[in-house]
Scaffold this motif. Structure first.
Motif, mmCIF file in Angstrom:
data_model
loop_
_atom_site.group_PDB
_atom_site.id
_atom_site.type_symbol
_atom_site.label_atom_id
_atom_site.label_comp_id
_atom_site.label_asym_id
_atom_site.label_seq_id
_atom_site.Cartn_x
_atom_site.Cartn_y
_atom_site.Cartn_z
ATOM 1 N N LEU A 104 114.858 6.531 137.441
ATOM 2 C CA LEU A 104 113.372 5.744 137.863
ATOM 3 C C LEU A 104 113.567 5.607 139.231
ATOM 4 C CD1 LEU A 104 110.995 6.178 137.051
ATOM 5 C CD2 LEU A 104 110.699 3.949 135.815
ATOM 6 N N ILE A 105 114.900 4.796 139.622
ATOM 7 C CA ILE A 105 115.194 4.174 140.436
ATOM 8 C C ILE A 105 115.492 5.309 141.707
ATOM 9 C CG2 ILE A 105 116.714 2.524 142.023
ATOM 10 C CD1 ILE A 105 117.892 0.782 139.010
ATOM 11 N N PHE A 106 116.281 5.947 141.170
ATOM 12 C CA PHE A 106 116.660 7.693 142.479
ATOM 13 C C PHE A 106 115.178 7.725 142.927
ATOM 14 C CE2 PHE A 106 116.702 12.062 143.158
ATOM 15 C CZ PHE A 106 117.186 12.038 144.196
ATOM 16 N N ILE A 107 113.992 7.952 141.803
ATOM 17 C CA ILE A 107 112.853 8.891 142.427
ATOM 18 C C ILE A 107 111.897 7.613 142.725
ATOM 19 C CG2 ILE A 107 110.486 9.509 141.594
ATOM 20 C CD1 ILE A 107 112.280 10.800 138.959
ATOM 21 N N LEU A 108 111.847 6.610 142.756
ATOM 22 C CA LEU A 108 110.444 5.108 143.242
ATOM 23 C C LEU A 108 111.894 4.571 144.234
ATOM 24 C CD1 LEU A 108 108.559 4.836 139.628
ATOM 25 C CD2 LEU A 108 108.060 6.181 141.657
ATOM 26 N N LYS A 109 112.769 4.750 144.052
ATOM 27 C CA LYS A 109 113.077 3.617 144.813
ATOM 28 C C LYS A 109 113.017 1.806 143.745
ATOM 29 C CE LYS A 109 114.140 6.362 147.726
ATOM 30 N NZ LYS A 109 115.273 7.285 148.056
ATOM 31 N N PRO A 110 114.339 1.224 144.980
ATOM 32 C CA PRO A 110 114.730 0.128 143.603
ATOM 33 C C PRO A 110 113.284 -0.690 143.609
ATOM 34 C CG PRO A 110 116.925 -0.159 145.145
ATOM 35 C CD PRO A 110 115.731 1.805 145.278
ATOM 36 N N TRP A 111 112.784 -0.934 144.247
ATOM 37 C CA TRP A 111 111.058 -1.286 144.518
ATOM 38 C C TRP A 111 110.466 -0.891 144.066
ATOM 39 C CZ3 TRP A 111 106.322 -0.099 145.801
ATOM 40 C CH2 TRP A 111 105.999 0.725 146.654
ATOM 41 N N GLY A 112 110.303 0.210 143.673
ATOM 42 C CA GLY A 112 109.352 1.362 142.887
ATOM 43 C C GLY A 112 109.503 0.415 141.692
ATOM 44 N N PHE A 113 110.357 0.586 141.203
ATOM 45 C CA PHE A 113 111.486 0.835 139.966
ATOM 46 C C PHE A 113 111.001 -0.384 139.187
ATOM 47 C CE2 PHE A 113 114.387 -1.157 136.680
ATOM 48 C CZ PHE A 113 114.869 -0.542 135.718
ATOM 49 N N LEU A 114 111.009 -1.585 140.008
ATOM 50 C CA LEU A 114 111.345 -3.318 139.389
ATOM 51 C C LEU A 114 109.482 -3.519 139.358
ATOM 52 C CD1 LEU A 114 113.500 -5.077 141.977
ATOM 53 C CD2 LEU A 114 113.196 -5.027 139.679
ATOM 54 N N LEU A 115 108.664 -2.000 140.531
ATOM 55 C CA LEU A 115 107.378 -2.683 140.269
ATOM 56 C C LEU A 115 107.114 -2.280 138.911
ATOM 57 C CD1 LEU A 115 104.386 -3.833 141.652
ATOM 58 C CD2 LEU A 115 104.942 -1.141 142.550
ATOM 59 N N VAL A 116 107.081 -0.893 138.424
ATOM 60 C CA VAL A 116 106.972 -0.737 137.346
ATOM 61 C C VAL A 116 107.803 -1.417 136.073
ATOM 62 C CG1 VAL A 116 107.421 1.492 135.257
ATOM 63 C CG2 VAL A 116 107.159 1.545 138.285
ATOM 64 N N VAL A 147 101.061 2.388 137.056
ATOM 65 C CA VAL A 147 101.718 2.688 138.311
ATOM 66 C C VAL A 147 102.595 3.683 138.540
ATOM 67 C CG1 VAL A 147 103.893 0.910 139.001
ATOM 68 C CG2 VAL A 147 101.951 -0.181 137.549
ATOM 69 N N ALA A 148 103.376 4.381 138.061
ATOM 70 C CA ALA A 148 104.452 5.574 138.571
ATOM 71 C C ALA A 148 103.441 6.361 139.045
ATOM 72 C CB ALA A 148 104.854 5.999 137.103
ATOM 73 N N ILE A 149 102.167 7.033 138.247
ATOM 74 C CA ILE A 149 101.045 7.548 138.883
ATOM 75 C C ILE A 149 100.700 7.445 140.238
ATOM 76 C CG2 ILE A 149 99.013 8.688 138.458
ATOM 77 C CD1 ILE A 149 99.841 9.051 135.841
ATOM 78 N N ALA A 150 100.289 5.987 140.936
ATOM 79 C CA ALA A 150 99.447 5.017 141.924
ATOM 80 C C ALA A 150 101.267 4.906 142.927
ATOM 81 C CB ALA A 150 99.575 3.761 141.151
ATOM 82 N N LEU A 151 102.168 5.429 142.786
ATOM 83 C CA LEU A 151 103.493 5.483 143.237
ATOM 84 C C LEU A 151 103.183 7.124 143.889
ATOM 85 C CD1 LEU A 151 105.460 2.552 141.492
ATOM 86 C CD2 LEU A 151 104.199 2.058 144.122
#
Length: 270
Positions: free
Chosen positions: A72-84, A173-177
């Motif tokens: 998930l960090i690879f796909i969304l980057k660290p900030w995206g993962f933390l948001l999820v 959240v993942a879909i929103a990102l």
């Protein structure tokens, strides 16, 4: 394994270990309905995710984080993962708060809502990922079915509501990102999200349709014995005393009303 997931695991492990050893610390940061609703202690929506009941509870959740955080960090980057992660943690606790809003002594701890959010976010973005030898979409569907059964049956002390809330928030959240996932993976997202959202709607608005014993609906009212009444009365008194002690710890004894001081004196004599 990314440095971010290592940090999360270490911090969660340290806080959980502190909670194992210090009951006051544990009680100060666990999720509690009255603590959030009455005392507006909203930090508990987050801090409870760093506490666990025992080593098995902690290890199980951290294994889930270990296996899914990297992707998930690879796909969304660290900030995206933390948001999820934190949105799922808070979302799971908010659903528990809504379900148990009339059960003030309900408490819970654990990172399960956040970890489930990370798992289901990964499924929404990579539905063919293998989880326990199953394709992600099938694992997600089976897990949601078992969780719904768990909410309905109330046969254990697992916080299924937090799991359910965390899972759906993680997906959303993942879909929103990554909105393109809704186009590419819409069958997987629909077969998981639709029954989940429908069930959440039912347990919030029409719990009587589930025909279960919970705070909204009681089947077994004919055998409410004197012992039950006595235990309920003692439990109610203890809750009131806990609130008074919590108020003293936050504002001092001078903040108590005369009625509260009298209750404390009466309780100390018993």
């Amino acid at each position: 394994m990314s440095p971010l997931s290592i940090i999360l695991i270490l911090v969660t492990g340290f806080v959980s270990y502190r909670g194992f050893k210090d009951h006051f610390f544990f009680g100060k940061y666990e999720f509690g309905v009255d603590k959030v609703r009455l005392y507006k202690d909203y930090k508990r929506l987050v801090t409870s995710g760093f506490l666990h009941v025992n080593w098995m509870h902690l290890i199980f959740n951290m294994l889930g984080l270990f296996f899914f955080a990297g992707s998930l960090i690879f796909i969304l980057k660290p900030w995206g993962f933390l948001l999820v992660y934190f949105a799922s943690l808070i979302g799971g606790n908010l659903l528990s708060l809504l379900v148990y809003k009339n059960q003030g002594d309900y408490t819970s701890v654990g990172a399960s809502g956040a970890v489930n959010g990370a798992i289901f976010a990964t499924i929404a973005l990579e539905p063919n990922i293998s989880i326990m030898f199953l394709p992600g979409w099938l694992f997600g569907l089976l897990y949601i079915g078992l969780t719904i059964w768990g909410v309905r049956s109330k046969r254990d002390n697992i916080g299924h509501e937090a799991h359910l809330g965390g899972a759906i928030i993680g997906m959303l959240v993942a879909i929103a990102l990554r909105p393109e996932a809704l186009i590419d993976n819409w069958p997987t997202i629909l077969i998981i999200a639709v029954p989940t959202l429908v069930f959440i709607y039912i347990i919030i608005t029409r719990p009587h349709l589930l025909l279960i014993d919970n705070l909204f609906f009681k089947r077994h009212t004919d055998h409410y014995s004197i012992d039950h009444k006595y235990n309920e009365s003692r439990s109610s008194q203890q809750q009131e005393i806990d609130k008074i002690l919590d108020k003293i710890s936050k504002r001092g004894i001078n903040s108590l009303s005369q009625k509260e001081k009298q209750m404390l004196r009466d309780f100390s004599k018993k």
